[in-house]
Design a protein around this motif. Structure first.
Motif, short mmCIF file in Angstrom:
data_model
loop_
_atom_site.label_atom_id
_atom_site.label_comp_id
_atom_site.label_asym_id
_atom_site.label_seq_id
_atom_site.Cartn_x
_atom_site.Cartn_y
_atom_site.Cartn_z
N ASP A 1 0.80 -1.24 -0.04
CA ASP A 1 0.00 -0.05 -0.10
C ASP A 1 0.93 1.29 -0.12
O ASP A 1 0.47 2.27 -0.58
CB ASP A 1 -0.93 0.06 1.23
CG ASP A 1 -1.90 -1.17 1.16
OD1 ASP A 1 -2.18 -1.72 0.21
OD2 ASP A 1 -2.63 -1.40 2.17
N GLU B 1 -3.73 -13.21 -0.68
CA GLU B 1 -4.00 -11.90 -0.62
C GLU B 1 -3.06 -11.34 -1.31
O GLU B 1 -3.38 -10.04 -1.99
CB GLU B 1 -3.76 -11.64 0.99
CG GLU B 1 -4.25 -10.03 1.06
CD GLU B 1 -5.43 -9.66 1.17
OE1 GLU B 1 -5.82 -8.36 1.00
OE2 GLU B 1 -6.29 -10.51 1.05
N LYS C 1 -3.88 -11.24 -5.11
CA LYS C 1 -5.08 -10.12 -5.31
C LYS C 1 -4.54 -8.60 -5.26
O LYS C 1 -5.06 -7.88 -6.11
CB LYS C 1 -6.16 -10.19 -4.09
CG LYS C 1 -7.32 -9.66 -4.14
CD LYS C 1 -8.51 -9.76 -3.31
CE LYS C 1 -8.07 -9.30 -2.02
NZ LYS C 1 -9.19 -9.65 -0.85
N ARG C 2 -3.71 -8.34 -4.39
CA ARG C 2 -3.36 -6.88 -4.22
C ARG C 2 -2.37 -6.45 -5.34
O ARG C 2 -2.49 -5.32 -5.82
CB ARG C 2 -2.79 -6.60 -2.81
CG ARG C 2 -3.67 -6.60 -1.66
CD ARG C 2 -3.04 -6.30 -0.34
NE ARG C 2 -4.03 -6.25 0.87
CZ ARG C 2 -4.37 -5.19 1.46
NH1 ARG C 2 -3.77 -4.37 1.02
NH2 ARG C 2 -5.18 -5.41 2.17
N THR C 3 -1.50 -7.40 -5.67
CA THR C 3 -0.58 -7.06 -6.76
C THR C 3 -1.22 -6.89 -7.93
O THR C 3 -0.96 -6.08 -8.91
CB THR C 3 0.44 -8.01 -7.04
OG1 THR C 3 0.21 -9.34 -6.84
CG2 THR C 3 1.46 -7.87 -5.53
N ASP C 4 -2.27 -7.97 -8.12
CA ASP C 4 -3.20 -7.78 -9.37
C ASP C 4 -3.91 -6.31 -9.49
O ASP C 4 -4.14 -5.95 -10.60
CB ASP C 4 -4.17 -8.97 -9.41
CG ASP C 4 -4.77 -9.05 -10.84
OD1 ASP C 4 -4.23 -8.75 -11.94
OD2 ASP C 4 -6.06 -9.66 -10.76
N LYS C 5 -4.34 -5.89 -8.28
CA LYS C 5 -5.16 -4.79 -8.18
C LYS C 5 -4.33 -3.68 -8.81
O LYS C 5 -4.86 -2.83 -9.58
CB LYS C 5 -5.85 -4.55 -6.96
CG LYS C 5 -6.69 -3.38 -6.75
CD LYS C 5 -7.13 -3.27 -5.30
CE LYS C 5 -8.02 -2.18 -5.38
NZ LYS C 5 -8.78 -2.05 -3.54
N ILE C 6 -3.05 -3.54 -8.46
CA ILE C 6 -2.19 -2.30 -8.79
C ILE C 6 -1.50 -2.53 -10.00
O ILE C 6 -0.50 -1.72 -10.51
CB ILE C 6 -1.54 -2.11 -7.62
CG1 ILE C 6 -0.33 -3.02 -7.31
CG2 ILE C 6 -1.97 -1.51 -6.37
CD1 ILE C 6 0.57 -2.62 -6.29
#
Length: 344
Positions: A200, A243, A246-251
């Motif tokens: 983040d 998790e 998911k987060r690395t895909d989101k950014i």
């Protein structure tokens, strides 16, 4: 000179706390705000914090109910008023010039974040210096997300450049944290709260300098979260893996991280099996076999193995991976016992 907030979560560390606090008080950089967060300690730690506060007006003490390291850091952030923030774990300590060096490197490179190295201190007092793979480099813009951040997810069989991931050797800009509502999750939810905070934060940072300062002393103390046996270590790691995917895909950086994330999950599977064999006398052979079987049969791990290229790994790792993938428990036990006896 800008005010720097040093946040120290405190829980049942009376044996180490004075060493930690005195190392912060003795910093050559004096414009400090030292926030001691007593996370519901049941030993003398909380009372010791109050004593330090009476002796130095730079110290703020917050007493709260026990919720864990990540949420204690969040509490510290609520009280922090410095332009920059640094985290120090209460069973570690820092050299007297650490804050000054990180600050000078940050300012002279016009960065908003400065990442240092550290010194590992073992119970035998042998010190090993660790430095990041990009020592002296500056990262800006896309290079932060596409190069630096992926390097924090572990090594890749095709790229061994790795930056040791942690929040306790870094000088962060407080306004980036505040304006993006960045907080730590609980380590009771994810086995590593640091890496989620890092995703983040670093995805919002503008310029990062990699300092040669190694004055943070990370201590391998017996009985800490990282050294004691955890029967749920691998299942928690799988949860974290999902998790992070998911987060690395989101950014938009999953493509740069996937191989490293897969390699790290497989490495932790091997390590978790090694620990089960190590503690077989304490936990019982039936418990050990059950836990190894659970690891071998984990669906997420099986999917990772189906996509993972073993070809660049050392022969020993290839062999253990083959045993795991094919659920060969007896050979796994044998090779882990052998590795233990050989000290590898």
């Amino acid at each position: 000179m800008d005010k720097i907030s040093v946040i120290v979560p405190v829980y049942n560390v009376e044996k180490y706390l004075d060493r930690c606090v005195q190392s912060i008080l003795s910093q050559t950089y004096k414009d400090l705000e030292i926030i001691l967060v007593d996370d519901g300690a049941t030993d003398r730690s909380g009372a010791m914090c109050d004593t330090y506060k009476n002796d130095d007006d730079r110290i703020i003490v917050v007493h709260k109910q026990n919720e864990g390291l990540g949420l204690a850091r969040n509490t510290g952030l609520k009280y922090a008023t410095g332009k920059y923030v640094m985290f120090v774990d209460s069973d570690d300590y820092i050299d007297s010039d650490v804050v000054a060096k990180l600050y000078d490197d940050l300012v002279s490179n016009m960065a908003d974040t400065c990442i240092g190295g550290f010194t590992r201190v073992s119970s035998s007092n042998i010190k090993e210096i660790h430095e990041n793979a990009y020592l002296g480099n500056t990262f800006e813009g896309d290079s932060i997300k596409k190069i630096l951040l992926p390097s924090m997810f572990g090594k890749s069989p095709n790229d061994d450049k790795y930056t040791e991931m942690s929040v306790w050797k870094v000088l962060f800009t407080k306004s980036i944290i505040d304006s993006n509502n960045i907080i730590f999750p609980s380590e009771r939810e994810f086995i590593s709260e640091d890496i989620i905070f890092d995703i983040d934060y670093y995805s919002k940072a503008k310029k990062i300098y990699m300092s040669s300062c190694n004055g943070y002393n990370y201590c391998d103390n017996a009985g800490t979260l990282t050294t004691r046996y955890n029967p749920d270590r691998f299942s928690q790691q799988v949860k974290l893996y999902k998790e992070l995917i998911k987060r690395t895909d989101k950014i938009g950086i999953l493509v740069f991280c996937k191989e490293r994330l897969d390699n790290t999950l497989i490495s932790i599977a091997r390590y978790s099996i090694k620990l089960e064999v190590k503690y077989r006398k304490k936990n019982g052979i039936l418990h050990e076999k059950k836990k190894i079987k659970e690891i071998c049969e984990n669906k997420v791990l099986k999917n990772v193995f189906n996509e993972f290229d073993n070809s660049q790994l050392p022969i020993g790792s290839k062999l253990i991976n083959f045993f795991i993938k094919n659920k060969m428990i007896k050979p796994l036990e044998f090779i882990m016992i052998l590795k233990s006896r050989l000290g590898v």
